[in-house]
Write an enzyme that holds these catalytic residues in place. Structure first.
Site, PDB file in Angstrom:
ATOM      1  N   LYS A  79     -47.230 -19.200  32.007  1.00  0.00           N
ATOM      2  CA  LYS A  79     -48.449 -18.889  32.784  1.00  0.00           C
ATOM      3  C   LYS A  79     -48.034 -18.503  34.201  1.00  0.00           C
ATOM      4  O   LYS A  79     -46.897 -18.680  34.599  1.00  0.00           O
ATOM      5  CB  LYS A  79     -49.339 -20.128  32.862  1.00  0.00           C
ATOM      6  CG  LYS A  79     -49.896 -20.550  31.532  1.00  0.00           C
ATOM      7  CD  LYS A  79     -50.871 -21.684  31.687  1.00  0.00           C
ATOM      8  CE  LYS A  79     -50.185 -23.008  31.882  1.00  0.00           C
ATOM      9  NZ  LYS A  79     -49.436 -23.451  30.714  1.00  0.00           N
ATOM     10  N   THR A 140     -37.033 -15.812  22.138  1.00  0.00           N
ATOM     11  CA  THR A 140     -38.401 -16.027  21.654  1.00  0.00           C
ATOM     12  C   THR A 140     -38.369 -16.310  20.160  1.00  0.00           C
ATOM     13  O   THR A 140     -37.673 -15.603  19.420  1.00  0.00           O
ATOM     14  CB  THR A 140     -39.347 -14.828  21.881  1.00  0.00           C
ATOM     15  OG1 THR A 140     -40.535 -15.033  21.121  1.00  0.00           O
ATOM     16  CG2 THR A 140     -38.746 -13.496  21.476  1.00  0.00           C
ATOM     17  N   ILE A 141     -39.112 -17.319  19.747  1.00  0.00           N
ATOM     18  CA  ILE A 141     -39.176 -17.586  18.302  1.00  0.00           C
ATOM     19  C   ILE A 141     -39.856 -16.424  17.591  1.00  0.00           C
ATOM     20  O   ILE A 141     -39.683 -16.242  16.401  1.00  0.00           O
ATOM     21  CB  ILE A 141     -39.908 -18.916  17.972  1.00  0.00           C
ATOM     22  CG1 ILE A 141     -41.375 -18.879  18.390  1.00  0.00           C
ATOM     23  CG2 ILE A 141     -39.194 -20.101  18.572  1.00  0.00           C
ATOM     24  CD1 ILE A 141     -42.210 -19.971  17.727  1.00  0.00           C
ATOM     25  N   ASP A 142     -40.635 -15.617  18.334  1.00  0.00           N
ATOM     26  CA  ASP A 142     -41.378 -14.515  17.698  1.00  0.00           C
ATOM     27  C   ASP A 142     -40.458 -13.352  17.292  1.00  0.00           C
ATOM     28  O   ASP A 142     -40.836 -12.537  16.461  1.00  0.00           O
ATOM     29  CB  ASP A 142     -42.452 -13.978  18.657  1.00  0.00           C
ATOM     30  CG  ASP A 142     -43.371 -15.079  19.168  1.00  0.00           C
ATOM     31  OD1 ASP A 142     -43.502 -16.106  18.481  1.00  0.00           O
ATOM     32  OD2 ASP A 142     -43.956 -14.908  20.255  1.00  0.00           O
ATOM     33  N   ARG A 177     -51.208 -27.631  -6.690  1.00  0.00           N
ATOM     34  CA  ARG A 177     -52.027 -27.135  -5.586  1.00  0.00           C
ATOM     35  C   ARG A 177     -51.506 -25.804  -5.049  1.00  0.00           C
ATOM     36  O   ARG A 177     -50.349 -25.437  -5.281  1.00  0.00           O
ATOM     37  CB  ARG A 177     -51.973 -28.120  -4.412  1.00  0.00           C
ATOM     38  CG  ARG A 177     -52.798 -29.350  -4.620  1.00  0.00           C
ATOM     39  CD  ARG A 177     -52.622 -30.273  -3.425  1.00  0.00           C
ATOM     40  NE  ARG A 177     -53.428 -31.467  -3.610  1.00  0.00           N
ATOM     41  CZ  ARG A 177     -53.308 -32.563  -2.882  1.00  0.00           C
ATOM     42  NH1 ARG A 177     -52.394 -32.631  -1.935  1.00  0.00           N
ATOM     43  NH2 ARG A 177     -54.094 -33.589  -3.090  1.00  0.00           N
ATOM     44  N   ILE A 285     -43.664 -27.499  16.523  1.00  0.00           N
ATOM     45  CA  ILE A 285     -42.469 -28.041  15.850  1.00  0.00           C
ATOM     46  C   ILE A 285     -41.415 -26.926  15.727  1.00  0.00           C
ATOM     47  O   ILE A 285     -40.220 -27.182  15.763  1.00  0.00           O
ATOM     48  CB  ILE A 285     -42.838 -28.543  14.425  1.00  0.00           C
ATOM     49  CG1 ILE A 285     -43.938 -29.597  14.474  1.00  0.00           C
ATOM     50  CG2 ILE A 285     -41.621 -29.042  13.653  1.00  0.00           C
ATOM     51  CD1 ILE A 285     -43.533 -30.913  15.028  1.00  0.00           C
TER      52      ILE A 285
HETATM   53  O1  F6P Z   1     -44.362 -16.774  22.060  1.00  0.00           O
HETATM   54  C1  F6P Z   1     -43.995 -18.005  21.504  1.00  0.00           C
HETATM   55  C2  F6P Z   1     -45.211 -18.743  20.981  1.00  0.00           C
HETATM   56  O2  F6P Z   1     -44.752 -19.956  20.409  1.00  0.00           O
HETATM   57  C3  F6P Z   1     -46.059 -17.963  20.003  1.00  0.00           C
HETATM   58  O3  F6P Z   1     -45.496 -17.902  18.716  1.00  0.00           O
HETATM   59  C4  F6P Z   1     -47.357 -18.735  20.088  1.00  0.00           C
HETATM   60  O4  F6P Z   1     -48.453 -17.930  19.738  1.00  0.00           O
HETATM   61  C5  F6P Z   1     -47.420 -19.138  21.548  1.00  0.00           C
HETATM   62  O5  F6P Z   1     -46.094 -19.061  22.041  1.00  0.00           O
HETATM   63  C6  F6P Z   1     -47.952 -20.527  21.800  1.00  0.00           C
HETATM   64  O6  F6P Z   1     -47.975 -20.723  23.167  1.00  0.00           O
HETATM   65  P1  F6P Z   1     -48.298 -22.136  23.868  1.00  0.00           P
HETATM   66  O7  F6P Z   1     -47.042 -22.937  23.865  1.00  0.00           O
HETATM   67  O8  F6P Z   1     -48.720 -21.764  25.246  1.00  0.00           O
HETATM   68  O9  F6P Z   1     -49.362 -22.800  23.053  1.00  0.00           O
END
Ligand code: F6P
Length: 360
Positions: A79, A140-142, A177, A285
């Site tokens: 932020k 970044t995990i993304d 399930r 996690i």
């Molecule tokens: O960009 C990394 C990430 O973990 C995204 O996969 C996810 O949408 C977002 O950040 C979550 O952000 P925060 O930690 O602010 O909830």
């Protein structure tokens, strides 16, 4: 040994596994090999908005135990854009010059910024404005930073999601399930695609491929017809409803947080297929904890390469991983495009070849 330098390092954006391993690698290379000083900046660019700046000198002994430690000892934030920084009175002001001034007050010769696409774009803008010698490291995990096959944190997130699928398999099979695992990744489906293949999911839903509930249910019914009374679904958080709406869990600090698509799908799938459905939302996690060996290797490679770029005075570049080599690309190139899953990606073809359904 070359000229003595004093370099800064900061972590910016969401945390992930492997950040501390990068800090350790940078210090080992810069202090251990080049004999430079390394100054850690606390709380991303926020540390350079403080007077005096919030810093942490990083010596070899300080980073000794960082290889396996999750998070970042420097702290981070996703932020507070310095160009529109929210003040207590509700106004937003441009604080970029404070960051630049403090960079020079600290006597820094260069700055290593560890971040995702958003952070790298902000850091580059500041660097351009203040003539700061910036080198970037993608994390970044993304895994959505362009120009690199892999960003730090991604492989650990995939490992965690895969292990979760492995665990869900047993309960799914025991209870007949449909188990749905909702994973992060923002607008890119890389985590779901990789973990879905590694964890033997039967259905992978990613934002890049629109789906139909009917197609998902057909896959579940086909499996039932073959005596397989359970199914595993992995879904990325940014997958939309069938009508195309994104599900948002939270609106906080002017930011939208995704979440809830798993529950939406569970209800639709239960209605359409009659199967009992349950949802697990993996959440943060995926970001925490001990980095996987592959992320530690990448952190080592990126940390050393970033320091070497500074030694070579090759600034405004990002270290990247391509075809098992560390290379570098201009930061502008890496942030020019958001890297989503390419529909021609070899792993999309692999998944289809394995009989995994994308719901299309
Ligand atoms: O960009 C990394 C990430 O973990 C995204 O996969 C996810 O949408 C977002 O950040 C979550 O952000 P925060 O930690 O602010 O909830």
């Amino acid at each position: 040994m070359g000229e003595q330098k004093r370099i800064g390092i900061l972590t910016s954006g969401g945390d992930c596994a492997g950040l501390n391993a990068i800090i350790r690698a940078v210090v080992n290379r810069a202090v251990g090999n080049y004999g430079w000083d390394v100054i850690g900046i606390k709380g991303a660019t926020a540390g350079l908005m403080c007077d005096p700046p919030e810093i942490m000198p990083l010596r070899l002994h300080k980073v000794e135990s960082l290889l396996t430690m999750g998070g970042t000892i420097l702290g981070t934030t996703n932020k507070g854009d310095p160009f529109a920084f929210p003040m207590p009175d509700g106004n937003k002001i441009d604080r970029s010059q404070e960051i630049i001034d403090n960079y020079y007050k600290l006597g820094l010769d260069a700055l290593i910024g560890i971040g995702g696409d958003g952070s790298l774009a902000i850091l580059r803008r500041i660097a351009q404005q203040g003539k700061i010698n910036l080198v970037g490291i993608p994390k970044t995990i993304d895994n959505d930073v362009s120009g690199t096959d892999m960003a730090i944190g991604f492989q650990t997130a995939v490992d965690i999601a895969t292990e979760s699928l492995d665990r869900l398999h047993f309960t799914a099979a025991s209870h007949s399930r449909v188990m749905i695992l909702e994973v992060m990744g923002r607008d890119a489906g890389h985590i779901a695609l990789h973990a879905g293949i590694a964890g033997g999911a039967h259905i992978i839903l990613i934002p890049e491929i629109p789906y139909k509930i009917e197609s998902i249910c057909n896959q579940i019914r086909d499996r039932q017809a073959n005596g397989l009374n359970f199914s595993i679904v992995i879904v990325s958080e940014a997958v939309c409803t069938e009508e195309g709406t994104t599900i948002q869990k939270l609106q906080q600090f002017e930011q939208t947080r995704l979440g809830g698509i798993g529950q939406y799908l569970a209800e639709k799938i239960a209605m359409c297929s009659g199967a009992e459905t349950r949802v697990t939302v993996l959440g943060h996690i995926q970001r925490g904890g001990i980095p996987s060996p592959s992320d530690r290797v990448l952190a080592g490679a990126f940390g050393v390469a970033a320091v070497d770029l500074i030694a070579a005075e090759k600034f405004d570049h990002l270290v990247v991983w391509r075809n098992r080599q560390v290379e570098s690309v201009p930061i502008s190139e890496a942030i020019s495009q958001y890297r989503t899953v390419d529909l021609q990606d070899t792993l999309v073809k692999t998944a289809r070849g394995l009989g995994i359904c994308f719901g299309d």
